[in-house]
Scaffold this active site. Sequence first.
Site, mmCIF file in Angstrom:
data_model
loop_
_atom_site.group_PDB
_atom_site.id
_atom_site.type_symbol
_atom_site.label_atom_id
_atom_site.label_comp_id
_atom_site.label_asym_id
_atom_site.label_seq_id
_atom_site.Cartn_x
_atom_site.Cartn_y
_atom_site.Cartn_z
ATOM 1 N N GLU A 99 48.111 38.442 35.630
ATOM 2 C CA GLU A 99 47.722 37.859 34.712
ATOM 3 C C GLU A 99 48.048 36.694 33.629
ATOM 4 O O GLU A 99 47.566 35.649 33.100
ATOM 5 C CB GLU A 99 46.454 38.926 34.049
ATOM 6 C CG GLU A 99 45.516 39.280 34.732
ATOM 7 C CD GLU A 99 45.200 41.097 35.105
ATOM 8 O OE1 GLU A 99 45.489 41.653 33.975
ATOM 9 O OE2 GLU A 99 44.914 41.599 36.002
ATOM 10 N N GLY A 176 41.893 43.870 40.793
ATOM 11 C CA GLY A 176 40.773 44.344 40.577
ATOM 12 C C GLY A 176 39.692 43.969 41.524
ATOM 13 O O GLY A 176 38.708 43.572 41.285
HETATM 14 P P1 13P Z 1 43.612 46.700 39.464
HETATM 15 O O1 13P Z 1 43.839 48.172 39.613
HETATM 16 O O2 13P Z 1 42.649 47.303 38.591
HETATM 17 O O3 13P Z 1 43.925 46.285 40.605
HETATM 18 O O4 13P Z 1 44.421 46.173 38.782
HETATM 19 C C1 13P Z 1 45.902 46.333 39.100
HETATM 20 C C2 13P Z 1 47.304 45.446 38.236
HETATM 21 O O5 13P Z 1 47.150 44.609 37.560
HETATM 22 C C3 13P Z 1 47.760 46.908 37.448
HETATM 23 O O6 13P Z 1 48.663 46.234 36.464
#
Ligand code: 13P
Length: 251
Positions: A99, A176
Amino acid sequence: MKKLMAANWKMYKTRDEAEQTARGLVGLVAGRIPADREVLVIPPFTALSVVARELAAIPGFSLGAQNFYPAAQGAFTGEIAPDMLLDLGCAYALAGHSERRHVLGESDAFVGRKVAFGLAAGLRMILCVGEKIEERQAGLVREVVKRQLDAGLSDVVPDVHPETLVVAYEPVWAIGTGLTAGPADVAEAHGFVREMLRARYGEKGNEVRILYGGSVKPENSGEIIGIDNVDGVLVGGASLRAESFAAIALA
Ligand code: 13P
């Protein structure tokens, strides 16, 4: 080498919410963490001090931060320095999360500066790497992971203590989305990361932990943690509730 079960709360939770979740987690997990596991909670900056209070002196728990700026202090409005995180009780910090790379535009080189600076400041660093879906479809997984690892580790001192360095393989398309990489894909990517760590650090490369991240949940964490070269997990969505992260941490 302890398996590292990490909760990345991203930009979720007020102080009260964070306090409740941390308290719930401690209630469910304290005293039950196996000796070969470590549970890491990575809240947003604003909740670090309340979570630190909840986790204080509970064996098996550590606190981490999601980000910092690679300077000791200075005129960097809006940024946080490693010493400020250490002061709050943080042992770990993330760098290169997808991100931050893809939403905030952080470059490979900037991520590398953070990894080296954080380690030198006394933080344990979790370097996140992983390919986007179009890169996977184009057969570029190894190229992308290699580029991110090379840049991410380029300024790290060769005699780095392997316990202080962690790599998290998080395929961007699995974050996500509810999609997880299959066991064969995870084994292949983690095996490649291990090869690169050995090429860089020799035998010590076997002691650097490699976490998997991307839609880890209670239903799949047991299988994932059993794959070769998977030394822990980095969990987003399923870490936001104490019950589901406790189930993952103890899986
Ligand atoms: P999710 O478990 O929501 O897919 O996110 C993973 C993540 O980016 C952990 O840093």
